[in-house]
Design an enzyme around this catalytic site. Sequence first.
Site, PDB file in Angstrom:
ATOM      1  N   ASN A   1      35.023  36.663  26.011  1.00 49.80           N
ATOM      2  CA  ASN A   1      35.301  35.321  26.527  1.00 49.80           C
ATOM      3  C   ASN A   1      34.048  34.748  27.176  1.00 49.80           C
ATOM      4  OD1 ASN A   1      35.276  36.053  29.444  1.00 49.80           O
ATOM      5  ND2 ASN A   1      36.944  37.372  28.764  1.00 49.80           N
TER       6      ASN A   1
ATOM      7  N   ASP B   1      43.077  40.097  27.993  1.00 50.86           N
ATOM      8  CA  ASP B   1      44.504  40.396  28.144  1.00 50.86           C
ATOM      9  C   ASP B   1      45.016  41.204  26.953  1.00 50.86           C
ATOM     10  OD1 ASP B   1      44.894  39.087  30.587  1.00 50.86           O
ATOM     11  OD2 ASP B   1      44.965  37.141  29.572  1.00 50.86           O
TER      12      ASP B   1
ATOM     13  N   ASP C   1      46.911  45.598  33.300  1.00 48.59           N
ATOM     14  CA  ASP C   1      46.445  44.635  34.290  1.00 48.59           C
ATOM     15  C   ASP C   1      45.858  45.397  35.487  1.00 48.59           C
ATOM     16  OD1 ASP C   1      46.238  42.735  36.398  1.00 48.59           O
ATOM     17  OD2 ASP C   1      47.657  41.443  35.339  1.00 48.59           O
TER      18      ASP C   1
ATOM     19  N   PHE D   1      41.710  36.267  40.803  1.00 50.65           N
ATOM     20  CA  PHE D   1      41.209  34.962  40.371  1.00 50.65           C
ATOM     21  C   PHE D   1      42.153  34.411  39.314  1.00 50.65           C
ATOM     22  CE2 PHE D   1      37.052  33.556  41.894  1.00 50.65           C
ATOM     23  CZ  PHE D   1      36.773  34.609  42.747  1.00 50.65           C
TER      24      PHE D   1
ATOM     25  N   LYS E   1      51.199  33.593  40.254  1.00 54.02           N
ATOM     26  CA  LYS E   1      50.444  34.851  40.060  1.00 54.02           C
ATOM     27  C   LYS E   1      50.333  35.620  41.368  1.00 54.02           C
ATOM     28  CE  LYS E   1      47.730  33.592  36.148  1.00 54.02           C
ATOM     29  NZ  LYS E   1      46.494  33.069  35.606  1.00 54.02           N
TER      30      LYS E   1
ATOM     31  N   LYS F   1      52.056  39.239  41.166  1.00 52.99           N
ATOM     32  CA  LYS F   1      51.207  40.438  41.227  1.00 52.99           C
ATOM     33  C   LYS F   1      51.117  40.998  42.643  1.00 52.99           C
ATOM     34  CE  LYS F   1      48.279  39.054  37.309  1.00 52.99           C
ATOM     35  NZ  LYS F   1      46.955  39.230  36.701  1.00 52.99           N
TER      36      LYS F   1
HETATM   37  N1  CTP Z   1      43.024  40.854  35.477  1.00 54.71           N
HETATM   38  C1  CTP Z   1      42.896  42.215  35.522  1.00 54.71           C
HETATM   39  N2  CTP Z   1      43.206  42.973  34.427  1.00 54.71           N
HETATM   40  C2  CTP Z   1      43.649  42.416  33.299  1.00 54.71           C
HETATM   41  C3  CTP Z   1      43.800  41.015  33.239  1.00 54.71           C
HETATM   42  C4  CTP Z   1      43.480  40.257  34.345  1.00 54.71           C
HETATM   43  O1  CTP Z   1      42.493  42.751  36.549  1.00 54.71           O
HETATM   44  N3  CTP Z   1      43.919  43.182  32.256  1.00 54.71           N
HETATM   45  C5  CTP Z   1      42.734  40.061  36.676  1.00 54.71           C
HETATM   46  C6  CTP Z   1      41.509  39.190  36.600  1.00 54.71           C
HETATM   47  O2  CTP Z   1      40.355  39.890  37.077  1.00 54.71           O
HETATM   48  C7  CTP Z   1      41.863  38.041  37.513  1.00 54.71           C
HETATM   49  C8  CTP Z   1      43.345  37.900  37.275  1.00 54.71           C
HETATM   50  O3  CTP Z   1      43.799  39.175  36.863  1.00 54.71           O
HETATM   51  O4  CTP Z   1      41.654  38.349  38.856  1.00 54.71           O
HETATM   52  C9  CTP Z   1      43.678  36.886  36.251  1.00 54.71           C
HETATM   53  O5  CTP Z   1      45.056  36.929  36.074  1.00 54.71           O
HETATM   54  P1  CTP Z   1      45.700  36.814  34.645  1.00 54.71           P
HETATM   55  O6  CTP Z   1      47.172  36.870  34.874  1.00 54.71           O
HETATM   56  O7  CTP Z   1      45.122  37.756  33.683  1.00 54.71           O
HETATM   57  O8  CTP Z   1      45.216  35.418  34.267  1.00 54.71           O
HETATM   58  P2  CTP Z   1      45.422  34.820  32.901  1.00 54.71           P
HETATM   59  O9  CTP Z   1      44.986  35.751  31.830  1.00 54.71           O
HETATM   60  O10 CTP Z   1      44.772  33.496  32.950  1.00 54.71           O
HETATM   61  O11 CTP Z   1      46.998  34.761  32.907  1.00 54.71           O
HETATM   62  P3  CTP Z   1      47.925  33.858  32.006  1.00 54.71           P
HETATM   63  O12 CTP Z   1      47.643  34.324  30.626  1.00 54.71           O
HETATM   64  O13 CTP Z   1      49.270  34.233  32.522  1.00 54.71           O
HETATM   65  O14 CTP Z   1      47.510  32.471  32.314  1.00 54.71           O
END
Ligand code: CTP
Length: 407
Positions: free
Chosen positions: A212, A281, A308, A325, A339, A343
């Site tokens: 990303n 993700d 996560d 974040f 969130k 979480k």
């Molecule tokens: N994060 C993490 N581990 C993952 C995914 C995300 O630690 N596997 C953490 C990121 O570092 C950040 C936060 O989670 O602090 C972001 O949340 P997340 O729910 O992943 O955000 P999005 O992907 O934007 O969620 P959504 O798809 O629900 O919008």
Amino acid sequence: METKELQNRRLLLGVTGGIAAYKCAELVRLFRQRGAEVQIVMTEAAKRFITPLTLQALAGRPVRCDLWDIQAEEAMGHIELARWAELVLVAPASADFLARLRIGRADDLLTTLCLATEARLAVAPAMNRVMWQHPATRDNVDVLRQRGVEIWGPAEGEQACGEIGPGRMLAPDELVRRVGEFWLPRRMKGVKILITAGPTREVIDPVRYLTNRSSGKMGYALAQAARDAGAQVTLVSGPVSLVPPAGIECVTVQSAREMFAAVMERIAGQDIFVGAAAVADYTPLRIEKKKIKKNSRTVTLELARTVDILATVAALDTPPFTVGFAAETDGLKGYAQSKLERKKLDMIAANHVGPGLGFEVDDNALWVFWPGGERRLSRAPKQILARKLMTLIMDRYAEKNSIENSG
Ligand code: CTP
């Protein structure tokens, strides 16, 4: 529950002659509320605008005005006072005071103290806009700034004299905020913090991966701010083109799985965890051993959810203070707050992403939420924003600890 982020900090507040001196009553109240010890020193002119009695009652210790006051000197001499202070803030600082400070005069108690102290010095100028813009004042301020004096303000707006322009003293709550930021460097001594930063790379085949647009700048700036504040910092970073700040432990990883493993290996004993990484993700279900050939018109990649990291850390038996974040293109507040709850985080910092915003740029704005509160940090370079966010993290961290310790 009050935040005691200035607990036992020794602040010497100099008050000089200006109409804004009346705001010092509120200023002192706010400092005291946050636990600071406040010693007030007034100039002769300041006493014409607010009485020493008012400030004395609020500060809870005698106001000092006179260099030649024998009794007061016996209690704490001016040199002792200069040594006692950890920070000297002069608010309001009049044009005359700035001029005397610039020349290095020692013709009253306040200027003498400013000359005799090794503490940091900050001034909050307040004067008529023409006086502020006068070349003499500009010159004085430039010299003071070069000498390392912090110049806080002035703000723009309507002035007591009826004119509009720069010259108003910064509002008391803004001054309190800056003092909090100033003290950050001492606040994180002994605090262990683990920060994730950057993107991850999810391998598809020997030549391709999913990633990303995260540059890692925010996470690296946070690591630097925490290090500057005296914290023991571990940075777990995905692939970025940044040099890690000196004096911290930096672990580099590629994939979400590696990042998870690196964090979990090091999380025990951490006081604070900040998930600033843009962790994938989803990751390919299979890694192809050989390069995928283009022998069909469409191709389907099967992806599986990654673990996560943030939620796992927050769900530990004794979790650290956990900050996440959220990067959103829309519905920022709602998504960020859900969130935070889902979480079980202590805090979440959200920003808008889209063209020219968020990823790959040097500045950013953040909306920060925690259970029962929120704060907007306006657009600024990521380095500055990182210091502000770290201050906020420390405020809430201290508050949470004091509640847990008393409960
Ligand atoms: N994060 C993490 N581990 C993952 C995914 C995300 O630690 N596997 C953490 C990121 O570092 C950040 C936060 O989670 O602090 C972001 O949340 P997340 O729910 O992943 O955000 P999005 O992907 O934007 O969620 P959504 O798809 O629900 O919008």
